[in-house]
Design an enzyme around this catalytic site. Structure first.
Site, PDB file in Angstrom:
ATOM      1  N   LYS A 154      -8.740  -5.952   6.576  1.00 34.57           N
ATOM      2  CA  LYS A 154      -8.653  -5.354   7.915  1.00 34.57           C
ATOM      3  C   LYS A 154      -8.678  -3.824   7.863  1.00 34.57           C
ATOM      4  O   LYS A 154      -9.419  -3.175   8.584  1.00 34.57           O
ATOM      5  CB  LYS A 154      -7.377  -5.861   8.600  1.00 34.57           C
ATOM      6  CG  LYS A 154      -7.467  -7.341   8.952  1.00 34.57           C
ATOM      7  CD  LYS A 154      -6.191  -7.885   9.518  1.00 34.57           C
ATOM      8  CE  LYS A 154      -5.101  -8.083   8.504  1.00 34.57           C
ATOM      9  NZ  LYS A 154      -5.340  -9.142   7.495  1.00 34.57           N
ATOM     10  N   ILE A 155      -7.855  -3.249   6.970  1.00 33.65           N
ATOM     11  CA  ILE A 155      -7.745  -1.780   6.923  1.00 33.65           C
ATOM     12  C   ILE A 155      -8.984  -1.164   6.269  1.00 33.65           C
ATOM     13  O   ILE A 155      -9.541  -0.175   6.767  1.00 33.65           O
ATOM     14  CB  ILE A 155      -6.449  -1.364   6.187  1.00 33.65           C
ATOM     15  CG1 ILE A 155      -5.229  -1.820   6.998  1.00 33.65           C
ATOM     16  CG2 ILE A 155      -6.409   0.146   5.962  1.00 33.65           C
ATOM     17  CD1 ILE A 155      -3.897  -1.707   6.269  1.00 33.65           C
ATOM     18  N   THR A 232      -3.218   4.429   0.191  1.00 38.71           N
ATOM     19  CA  THR A 232      -2.315   4.141   1.321  1.00 38.71           C
ATOM     20  C   THR A 232      -1.908   2.670   1.263  1.00 38.71           C
ATOM     21  O   THR A 232      -1.454   2.110   2.247  1.00 38.71           O
ATOM     22  CB  THR A 232      -2.999   4.423   2.684  1.00 38.71           C
ATOM     23  OG1 THR A 232      -4.183   3.627   2.773  1.00 38.71           O
ATOM     24  CG2 THR A 232      -3.345   5.886   2.856  1.00 38.71           C
ATOM     25  N   SER A 233      -2.091   2.036   0.087  1.00 42.00           N
ATOM     26  CA  SER A 233      -1.863   0.593   0.016  1.00 42.00           C
ATOM     27  C   SER A 233      -0.468   0.270  -0.540  1.00 42.00           C
ATOM     28  O   SER A 233       0.463   0.073   0.234  1.00 42.00           O
ATOM     29  CB  SER A 233      -2.972  -0.039  -0.799  1.00 42.00           C
ATOM     30  OG  SER A 233      -3.009  -1.402  -0.537  1.00 42.00           O
ATOM     31  N   ARG A 234      -0.325   0.230  -1.843  1.00 39.35           N
ATOM     32  CA  ARG A 234       0.988   0.054  -2.462  1.00 39.35           C
ATOM     33  C   ARG A 234       1.016   0.904  -3.725  1.00 39.35           C
ATOM     34  O   ARG A 234       0.037   0.964  -4.476  1.00 39.35           O
ATOM     35  CB  ARG A 234       1.258  -1.412  -2.825  1.00 39.35           C
ATOM     36  CG  ARG A 234       1.662  -2.293  -1.652  1.00 39.35           C
ATOM     37  CD  ARG A 234       3.033  -1.943  -1.060  1.00 39.35           C
ATOM     38  NE  ARG A 234       3.391  -2.783   0.072  1.00 39.35           N
ATOM     39  CZ  ARG A 234       3.145  -2.523   1.352  1.00 39.35           C
ATOM     40  NH1 ARG A 234       2.501  -1.414   1.692  1.00 39.35           N
ATOM     41  NH2 ARG A 234       3.545  -3.343   2.304  1.00 39.35           N
ATOM     42  N   ASP A 258       0.160   7.847   0.163  1.00 35.82           N
ATOM     43  CA  ASP A 258       1.159   7.527   1.188  1.00 35.82           C
ATOM     44  C   ASP A 258       2.197   6.583   0.606  1.00 35.82           C
ATOM     45  O   ASP A 258       3.169   6.241   1.263  1.00 35.82           O
ATOM     46  CB  ASP A 258       0.468   6.875   2.400  1.00 35.82           C
ATOM     47  CG  ASP A 258       1.442   6.650   3.549  1.00 35.82           C
ATOM     48  OD1 ASP A 258       2.126   7.627   3.936  1.00 35.82           O
ATOM     49  OD2 ASP A 258       1.547   5.511   4.052  1.00 35.82           O
ATOM     50  N   GLU A 263       8.891   4.463  -4.881  1.00 31.99           N
ATOM     51  CA  GLU A 263       9.254   5.051  -3.584  1.00 31.99           C
ATOM     52  C   GLU A 263      10.568   4.530  -3.010  1.00 31.99           C
ATOM     53  O   GLU A 263      11.176   5.179  -2.163  1.00 31.99           O
ATOM     54  CB  GLU A 263       8.128   4.837  -2.568  1.00 31.99           C
ATOM     55  CG  GLU A 263       7.945   3.382  -2.137  1.00 31.99           C
ATOM     56  CD  GLU A 263       6.852   3.214  -1.080  1.00 31.99           C
ATOM     57  OE1 GLU A 263       5.728   3.691  -1.302  1.00 31.99           O
ATOM     58  OE2 GLU A 263       7.149   2.602  -0.036  1.00 31.99           O
ATOM     59  N   HIS A 295       5.055   7.050   3.091  1.00 32.46           N
ATOM     60  CA  HIS A 295       4.783   5.718   3.646  1.00 32.46           C
ATOM     61  C   HIS A 295       4.821   5.743   5.185  1.00 32.46           C
ATOM     62  O   HIS A 295       5.585   5.016   5.818  1.00 32.46           O
ATOM     63  CB  HIS A 295       5.770   4.682   3.094  1.00 32.46           C
ATOM     64  CG  HIS A 295       5.187   3.306   3.043  1.00 32.46           C
ATOM     65  ND1 HIS A 295       5.394   2.452   1.987  1.00 32.46           N
ATOM     66  CD2 HIS A 295       4.386   2.629   3.912  1.00 32.46           C
ATOM     67  CE1 HIS A 295       4.756   1.303   2.224  1.00 32.46           C
ATOM     68  NE2 HIS A 295       4.133   1.408   3.390  1.00 32.46           N
ATOM     69  N   GLN A 296       4.003   6.606   5.737  1.00 31.95           N
ATOM     70  CA  GLN A 296       3.978   6.757   7.194  1.00 31.95           C
ATOM     71  C   GLN A 296       2.648   6.318   7.814  1.00 31.95           C
ATOM     72  O   GLN A 296       2.457   6.470   9.024  1.00 31.95           O
ATOM     73  CB  GLN A 296       4.265   8.222   7.589  1.00 31.95           C
ATOM     74  CG  GLN A 296       3.123   9.185   7.244  1.00 31.95           C
ATOM     75  CD  GLN A 296       3.318  10.566   7.829  1.00 31.95           C
ATOM     76  OE1 GLN A 296       4.066  11.369   7.296  1.00 31.95           O
ATOM     77  NE2 GLN A 296       2.654  10.866   8.930  1.00 31.95           N
ATOM     78  N   ALA A 297       1.756   5.774   6.979  1.00 36.17           N
ATOM     79  CA  ALA A 297       0.424   5.448   7.515  1.00 36.17           C
ATOM     80  C   ALA A 297       0.518   4.469   8.696  1.00 36.17           C
ATOM     81  O   ALA A 297      -0.259   4.541   9.639  1.00 36.17           O
ATOM     82  CB  ALA A 297      -0.454   4.876   6.407  1.00 36.17           C
TER      83      ALA A 297
HETATM   84  P1  NAD Z   1      -6.021  -7.638   4.170  1.00 33.07           P
HETATM   85  O1  NAD Z   1      -5.378  -8.833   3.611  1.00 33.07           O
HETATM   86  O2  NAD Z   1      -6.699  -7.732   5.506  1.00 33.07           O
HETATM   87  O3  NAD Z   1      -7.110  -7.067   3.136  1.00 33.07           O
HETATM   88  C1  NAD Z   1      -6.879  -6.959   1.766  1.00 33.07           C
HETATM   89  C2  NAD Z   1      -8.230  -7.085   1.057  1.00 33.07           C
HETATM   90  O4  NAD Z   1      -8.008  -6.863  -0.346  1.00 33.07           O
HETATM   91  C3  NAD Z   1      -8.847  -8.485   1.210  1.00 33.07           C
HETATM   92  O5  NAD Z   1     -10.190  -8.382   1.622  1.00 33.07           O
HETATM   93  C4  NAD Z   1      -8.731  -9.079  -0.183  1.00 33.07           C
HETATM   94  O6  NAD Z   1      -9.782  -9.977  -0.509  1.00 33.07           O
HETATM   95  C5  NAD Z   1      -8.797  -7.828  -1.031  1.00 33.07           C
HETATM   96  N1  NAD Z   1      -8.295  -8.034  -2.398  1.00 33.07           N
HETATM   97  C6  NAD Z   1      -7.334  -8.878  -2.830  1.00 33.07           C
HETATM   98  N2  NAD Z   1      -7.199  -8.799  -4.161  1.00 33.07           N
HETATM   99  C7  NAD Z   1      -8.111  -7.881  -4.580  1.00 33.07           C
HETATM  100  C8  NAD Z   1      -8.467  -7.373  -5.853  1.00 33.07           C
HETATM  101  N3  NAD Z   1      -7.872  -7.817  -6.968  1.00 33.07           N
HETATM  102  N4  NAD Z   1      -9.437  -6.446  -5.905  1.00 33.07           N
HETATM  103  C9  NAD Z   1     -10.073  -6.019  -4.776  1.00 33.07           C
HETATM  104  N5  NAD Z   1      -9.776  -6.470  -3.547  1.00 33.07           N
HETATM  105  C10 NAD Z   1      -8.804  -7.385  -3.448  1.00 33.07           C
HETATM  106  O7  NAD Z   1      -4.907  -6.499   4.190  1.00 33.07           O
HETATM  107  P2  NAD Z   1      -4.889  -5.158   5.053  1.00 33.07           P
HETATM  108  O8  NAD Z   1      -4.219  -5.408   6.363  1.00 33.07           O
HETATM  109  O9  NAD Z   1      -6.228  -4.523   5.037  1.00 33.07           O
HETATM  110  O10 NAD Z   1      -3.861  -4.280   4.174  1.00 33.07           O
HETATM  111  C11 NAD Z   1      -4.191  -3.857   2.868  1.00 33.07           C
HETATM  112  C12 NAD Z   1      -2.941  -3.344   2.192  1.00 33.07           C
HETATM  113  O11 NAD Z   1      -2.514  -2.138   2.843  1.00 33.07           O
HETATM  114  C13 NAD Z   1      -1.721  -4.271   2.321  1.00 33.07           C
HETATM  115  O12 NAD Z   1      -1.692  -5.223   1.276  1.00 33.07           O
HETATM  116  C14 NAD Z   1      -0.559  -3.319   2.217  1.00 33.07           C
HETATM  117  O13 NAD Z   1      -0.139  -3.249   0.864  1.00 33.07           O
HETATM  118  C15 NAD Z   1      -1.141  -1.966   2.622  1.00 33.07           C
HETATM  119  N6  NAD Z   1      -0.541  -1.425   3.859  1.00 33.07           N
HETATM  120  C16 NAD Z   1      -0.005  -0.180   3.821  1.00 33.07           C
HETATM  121  C17 NAD Z   1       0.560   0.366   4.950  1.00 33.07           C
HETATM  122  C18 NAD Z   1       1.134   1.759   4.983  1.00 33.07           C
HETATM  123  O14 NAD Z   1       1.853   2.105   5.921  1.00 33.07           O
HETATM  124  N7  NAD Z   1       0.851   2.604   4.008  1.00 33.07           N
HETATM  125  C19 NAD Z   1       0.588  -0.386   6.154  1.00 33.07           C
HETATM  126  C20 NAD Z   1       0.005  -1.663   6.155  1.00 33.07           C
HETATM  127  C21 NAD Z   1      -0.555  -2.177   5.001  1.00 33.07           C
END
Ligand code: NAD
Length: 330
Positions: A154-155, A232-234, A258, A263, A295-297
């Protein structure tokens, strides 16, 4: 239902209380994070509501279950902090907010890219001190540059759309390819090709055993000289020590974070009158081409409203014995 919130802040209370007016759950807001020492504070609530840095280990879940908790409601998307197998063994259900605002996170990602590139963080300070010199502030056109996105869920998809609007070439790597991403012009490549061709690399995959320290010395070696790296993921998707080495050698010319592996000891708190003990974090902060946000994204009014709405709906569905659309299984 009785719901105890861990790691809650004033803004959580504001959005959850507003949304709860019609649902009328009994909400208790604790500031303490969830861990082995604080699990007892759930106080027998049937549901606990937790956030990204709360620790739902097997031991913590055991304590919660013993106290009478039956539902763990994450008010976030990522669930790497929950031992799902232990929860299942204990008969605890786990729900999350799979999508609240991918725009919030994608837009913050682009904010980090633009700030690092055009150095607005440095310009802001300079101009306030009547220093209008441009030396050191030169950026590059994003138009025509290649951006590699790891994870096109999604992101990642929203980020791709925005970057396409800037005229970037967007490369994508994911374990599953999406037709939607292809339709907007994302070119799927191998991870190796993405490393070799991208001027900017941004991480949008979840933290899993496969993505833990995905960015390490070996992967950095394969990247372009002067690459911009954004996370901005983990935090633990990046090995911070390897990235510091890359910054020192100049291989990594810009870093936007982020999230940070350690953290939990830092973010969401005002530590301005404390001495930060994490030397790796402090080294990262010392580079002027590193931009860190705490972690404010996700942090927009739209996202907060959506998080409160979905979390409370998850809890209501559990209470009413409905199918849990947002349940996470091991
Ligand atoms: P999502 O589940 O919609 O998308 C994640 C994508 O990563 C999927 O398409 C999946 O197939 C892919 N994926 C899984 N394993 C993989 C790998 N080994 N290599 C490559 N791609 C892989 O999730 P999303 O809503 O897009 O969110 C993504 C991440 O963002 C979340 O897991 C979360 O950790 C992080 N996040 C951060 C914040 C923030 O405030 N910083 C907020 C929301 C989410």
């Amino acid at each position: 239902m009785e719901v105890t919130f861990f790691s809650s802040k004033v803004y959580d209370r504001q959005f959850f209380e507003a949304e709860n007016k019609r649902l009328k759950h009994r909400l208790t807001f604790l500031e303490a994070p969830l861990n082995e020492r604080t699990a007892v504070m759930a106080g027998g609530a049937e549901a606990v509501c937790i956030f990204v840095n709360d620790l739902a280990s097997a031991q913590v879940l055991q304590q919660l279950a013993t106290g009478g908790t039956r539902l763990v409601a994450l008010r976030c998307a990522g669930f790497n902090n929950v031992n799902l197998k232990a929860a299942s063994d204990l008969g605890l259900k786990v729900v999350r907010v799979p999508a609240y605002s991918p725009y919030a996170v994608a837009e913050h990602t682009v904010a980090l890219i633009l700030t690092l590139n055009r150095k607005t963080h440095r310009a802001y300070n300079r101009v306030r001190e009547d220093n209008f010199a441009l030396t050191g502030l030169m950026g590059f056109d994003l138009h025509g540059r290649t951006v590699g996105l790891i994870g096109l869920g999604k992101i990642g998809l929203v980020t791709a759309r925005i970057l396409k609007g800037f005229g970037c070439q967007v490369l994508g790597y994911d374990v599953r390819e999406s037709e939607e991403a292809k339709a907007i012009g994302v070119n799927y490549t191998s991870l190796d090709e993405l490393y070799q061709q991208s001027d900017i690399i941004s991480l949008h995959c979840p933290l899993t055993p496969q993505t833990y320290h995905l960015i390490n010395e070996a992967s950095i070696t394969r990247m372009k000289e002067g690459v911009m790296l954004i996370n901005t993921s983990r935090g633990a998707i990046i090995n911070a020590k390897a990235v510091i080495k890359g910054l020192k050698s100049g291989k990594i010319k810009y870093l936007g974070l982020d999230v940070y592996e350690e953290e939990a000891d830092l973010f969401f708190e005002d530590l301005s009158d404390k001495v930060i003990q994490d030397d790796v974090f402090m080294r990262l902060l010392s580079f002027n081409n590193v931009l860190i946000t705490g972690h404010q994204a996700f942090f927009t009014t739209d996202a907060m409203q959506s998080i409160a709405q979905t979390t409370l709906q998850n809890i209501t569905d559990f209470e009413q014995g409905k199918v849990l659309a947002n349940q996470i299984l091991p």
